[in-house]
Motif scaffolding. Structure first.
Motif, PDB file in Angstrom:
ATOM      1  N   SER A 155       0.808  -1.218   0.000  1.00  0.00           N
ATOM      2  CA  SER A 155       0.000   0.000   0.000  1.00  0.00           C
ATOM      3  C   SER A 155       0.844   1.273   0.000  1.00  0.00           C
ATOM      4  N   LEU A 156       1.995   1.256   0.681  1.00  0.00           N
ATOM      5  CA  LEU A 156       2.850   2.441   0.723  1.00  0.00           C
ATOM      6  C   LEU A 156       3.360   2.790  -0.665  1.00  0.00           C
ATOM      7  N   SER A 157       3.833   1.788  -1.388  1.00  0.00           N
ATOM      8  CA  SER A 157       4.332   2.032  -2.755  1.00  0.00           C
ATOM      9  C   SER A 157       3.228   2.569  -3.653  1.00  0.00           C
ATOM     10  N   ILE A 208      -3.720  14.272  -2.094  1.00  0.00           N
ATOM     11  CA  ILE A 208      -4.855  13.751  -2.883  1.00  0.00           C
ATOM     12  C   ILE A 208      -4.428  12.529  -3.685  1.00  0.00           C
ATOM     13  N   GLY A 209      -3.279  12.634  -4.337  1.00  0.00           N
ATOM     14  CA  GLY A 209      -2.786  11.531  -5.155  1.00  0.00           C
ATOM     15  C   GLY A 209      -2.509  10.276  -4.352  1.00  0.00           C
ATOM     16  N   ALA A 210      -1.989  10.447  -3.141  1.00  0.00           N
ATOM     17  CA  ALA A 210      -1.703   9.297  -2.277  1.00  0.00           C
ATOM     18  C   ALA A 210      -2.985   8.567  -1.893  1.00  0.00           C
ATOM     19  N   VAL A 211      -4.027   9.340  -1.593  1.00  0.00           N
ATOM     20  CA  VAL A 211      -5.318   8.743  -1.230  1.00  0.00           C
ATOM     21  C   VAL A 211      -5.932   8.031  -2.435  1.00  0.00           C
ATOM     22  N   VAL A 212      -5.939   8.708  -3.576  1.00  0.00           N
ATOM     23  CA  VAL A 212      -6.529   8.136  -4.797  1.00  0.00           C
ATOM     24  C   VAL A 212      -5.766   6.888  -5.232  1.00  0.00           C
ATOM     25  N   GLY A 213      -4.443   6.904  -5.041  1.00  0.00           N
ATOM     26  CA  GLY A 213      -3.624   5.765  -5.444  1.00  0.00           C
ATOM     27  C   GLY A 213      -3.916   4.487  -4.692  1.00  0.00           C
ATOM     28  N   THR A 214      -4.595   4.601  -3.557  1.00  0.00           N
ATOM     29  CA  THR A 214      -4.928   3.404  -2.772  1.00  0.00           C
ATOM     30  C   THR A 214      -6.381   2.947  -2.975  1.00  0.00           C
ATOM     31  N   ILE A 215      -7.163   3.718  -3.714  1.00  0.00           N
ATOM     32  CA  ILE A 215      -8.579   3.387  -3.919  1.00  0.00           C
ATOM     33  C   ILE A 215      -8.799   1.977  -4.482  1.00  0.00           C
ATOM     34  N   PRO A 216      -8.042   1.544  -5.501  1.00  0.00           N
ATOM     35  CA  PRO A 216      -8.295   0.192  -6.038  1.00  0.00           C
ATOM     36  C   PRO A 216      -8.211  -0.918  -4.996  1.00  0.00           C
ATOM     37  N   ASP A 217      -7.416  -0.716  -3.936  1.00  0.00           N
ATOM     38  CA  ASP A 217      -7.271  -1.762  -2.923  1.00  0.00           C
ATOM     39  C   ASP A 217      -8.372  -1.736  -1.867  1.00  0.00           C
ATOM     40  N   LEU A 218      -9.350  -0.858  -2.031  1.00  0.00           N
ATOM     41  CA  LEU A 218     -10.452  -0.830  -1.084  1.00  0.00           C
ATOM     42  C   LEU A 218     -11.303  -2.098  -1.169  1.00  0.00           C
ATOM     43  N   ASP A 219     -11.080  -2.876  -2.235  1.00  0.00           N
ATOM     44  CA  ASP A 219     -11.811  -4.142  -2.333  1.00  0.00           C
ATOM     45  C   ASP A 219     -11.386  -5.120  -1.229  1.00  0.00           C
ATOM     46  N   PHE A 254      -4.729   4.310 -12.392  1.00  0.00           N
ATOM     47  CA  PHE A 254      -4.340   3.212 -13.278  1.00  0.00           C
ATOM     48  C   PHE A 254      -2.877   2.802 -13.106  1.00  0.00           C
ATOM     49  N   THR A 255      -2.014   3.709 -12.623  1.00  0.00           N
ATOM     50  CA  THR A 255      -0.641   3.277 -12.355  1.00  0.00           C
ATOM     51  C   THR A 255      -0.621   2.257 -11.212  1.00  0.00           C
ATOM     52  N   HIS A 256      -1.626   2.305 -10.349  1.00  0.00           N
ATOM     53  CA  HIS A 256      -1.774   1.282  -9.306  1.00  0.00           C
ATOM     54  C   HIS A 256      -1.926  -0.094  -9.957  1.00  0.00           C
ATOM     55  N   SER A 257      -2.815  -0.183 -10.925  1.00  0.00           N
ATOM     56  CA  SER A 257      -3.054  -1.447 -11.627  1.00  0.00           C
ATOM     57  C   SER A 257      -1.843  -1.875 -12.437  1.00  0.00           C
ATOM     58  N   GLU A 293       9.191  -4.361  -2.465  1.00  0.00           N
ATOM     59  CA  GLU A 293      10.449  -4.011  -3.125  1.00  0.00           C
ATOM     60  C   GLU A 293      10.978  -2.709  -2.518  1.00  0.00           C
ATOM     61  N   PRO A 294      11.818  -2.798  -1.471  1.00  0.00           N
ATOM     62  CA  PRO A 294      12.255  -1.613  -0.732  1.00  0.00           C
ATOM     63  C   PRO A 294      13.012  -0.575  -1.557  1.00  0.00           C
ATOM     64  N   PHE A 295      13.784  -1.013  -2.533  1.00  0.00           N
ATOM     65  CA  PHE A 295      14.567  -0.055  -3.315  1.00  0.00           C
ATOM     66  C   PHE A 295      13.650   0.832  -4.150  1.00  0.00           C
ATOM     67  N   TYR A 296      12.682   0.215  -4.815  1.00  0.00           N
ATOM     68  CA  TYR A 296      11.725   0.970  -5.626  1.00  0.00           C
ATOM     69  C   TYR A 296      10.941   1.948  -4.747  1.00  0.00           C
ATOM     70  N   THR A 297      10.465   1.451  -3.605  1.00  0.00           N
ATOM     71  CA  THR A 297       9.685   2.274  -2.690  1.00  0.00           C
ATOM     72  C   THR A 297      10.515   3.428  -2.141  1.00  0.00           C
ATOM     73  N   SER A 298      11.800   3.163  -1.849  1.00  0.00           N
ATOM     74  CA  SER A 298      12.673   4.179  -1.267  1.00  0.00           C
ATOM     75  C   SER A 298      12.888   5.360  -2.221  1.00  0.00           C
ATOM     76  N   ILE A 299      12.999   5.070  -3.508  1.00  0.00           N
ATOM     77  CA  ILE A 299      13.182   6.150  -4.488  1.00  0.00           C
ATOM     78  C   ILE A 299      11.999   7.112  -4.439  1.00  0.00           C
ATOM     79  N   LEU A 300      10.793   6.554  -4.436  1.00  0.00           N
ATOM     80  CA  LEU A 300       9.590   7.382  -4.370  1.00  0.00           C
ATOM     81  C   LEU A 300       9.500   8.112  -3.031  1.00  0.00           C
ATOM     82  N   LEU A 301       9.819   7.418  -1.948  1.00  0.00           N
ATOM     83  CA  LEU A 301       9.704   7.989  -0.610  1.00  0.00           C
ATOM     84  C   LEU A 301      10.662   9.156  -0.415  1.00  0.00           C
TER      85      LEU A 301
END
Length: 209
Positions: A3-5, A29-40, A99-102, A132-140
Motif C-alpha cells: 500500500s505504501l508504494s 490527494i494523489g496518495a489517497v486516490v492511489g490506494t482506492i483500487p485496494d479498497l476491495d 491506473f498506475t496502481h493497476s 520491493e524496498p529499493f523501488y519504494t525508497s526512491i519514491l519515498l
C-alpha cells in the motif's frame, strides 16, 4: 505492490499534473486516490480465502474502473473548486493515480485483471515482488523532500517529481532485465541437463530484484 508504494506512486503521478496548480495538496490527494483500487480488501470478510483471490485485483483494478472513476472524481473536484482548474487536467491526474496502481500490480507475481469485467484473465509480468524496498525508497525520498522543503519554486518541484518518476521507472525497467538474465540462466541449465518441461515461471523473491 504494498500500500505504501501504491500511495507514493499515486502521489507522484497525480502531482506531476496538478502540483503547479494546487501545490503540496496534490501529493496528499494523489496518495489517497492511489490506494482506492485496494479498497476491495474490505470485501474479504464476505469470502473465503480462495474465493477472495478471484475478487481482489479484479474490477477495482480494471481499466474501465480507472476511466469511470477518474471522470467522476474530476467532475466533483471541478465543481468543488468552482471550475478554477481545467476539467481535463483533473481527469488526467485522477486517471494516472488510479491506473498506475493497476500497472504496478501487473508487474507482480499476483497480477491484476485489467480487462475486468469483460475478461477474467489475470495479467502478470512477474518482474517485481510485492515488497520491493529499493523501488519504494526512491519514491519515498523524492516525495518526502517535496513535502518537507518549503522554499522550492513550481519549476523546481516539477523537476524533482520528474526525476523521482524517472529513477523509479528506470529501476522498474531494470527488473525486466534482471528477470531476463535469470530466465536465460535457468533455460541454459534446463537444456544442459536435458530436463523436459511444459511451463516455466521465473519471479523475484522478497526484498530484491
Amino acid at each position: 505492490m504494498d500500500s505504501l508504494s501504491q500511495a507514493l506512486l499515486g502521489a507522484a503521478t497525480f502531482a506531476i499534473v496538478k502540483d503547479k496548480y494546487i501545490g503540496k495538496k496534490s501529493l496528499i490527494i494523489g496518495a489517497v486516490v492511489g490506494t482506492i483500487p485496494d479498497l476491495d480488501i474490505f470485501l474479504a470478510p464476505f469470502f473465503n480465502e480462495v474465493a477472495f483471490i478471484t475478487i481482489h485485483r479484479s474490477i477495482s483494478h480494471s481499466l474501465i474502473f480507472a476511466i469511470c472513476t477518474s471522470f467522476s472524481l474530476a467532475y466533483f473536484a471541478h465543481r468543488i473548486t468552482k471550475h478554477k482548474y481545467r476539467y481535463k487536467d483533473w481527469s488526467l491526474a485522477f486517471f494516472l493515480a488510479l491506473f498506475t496502481h493497476s500497472m504496478l500490480d501487473w508487474c507482480t507475481t499476483y497480477g491484476t485483471k485489467i480487462l475486468a469485467p469483460f475478461h477474467g484473465h489475470l495479467f502478470s509480468l512477474n518482474n517485481i515482488h510485492i515488497i520491493e524496498p529499493f523501488y519504494t525508497s526512491i519514491l519515498l525520498i523524492g516525495l518526502g523532500y517535496l513535502l518537507i522543503k518549503k522554499s522550492l519554486t513550481s519549476i523546481q518541484r516539477h523537476k524533482i517529481l520528474r526525476w523521482t518518476l524517472t529513477l523509479s521507472s528506470l529501476y522498474l525497467c531494470w527488473t525486466f532485465v534482471s528477470k531476463g538474465i535469470a530466465n536465460h540462466k535457468f533455460l541454459a541449465q534446463i537444456y544442459k541437463q536435458n530436463i523436459q518441461y511444459e511451463k516455466m515461471m521465473v519471479s523475484p523473491t522478497p526484498l530484491n530484484s
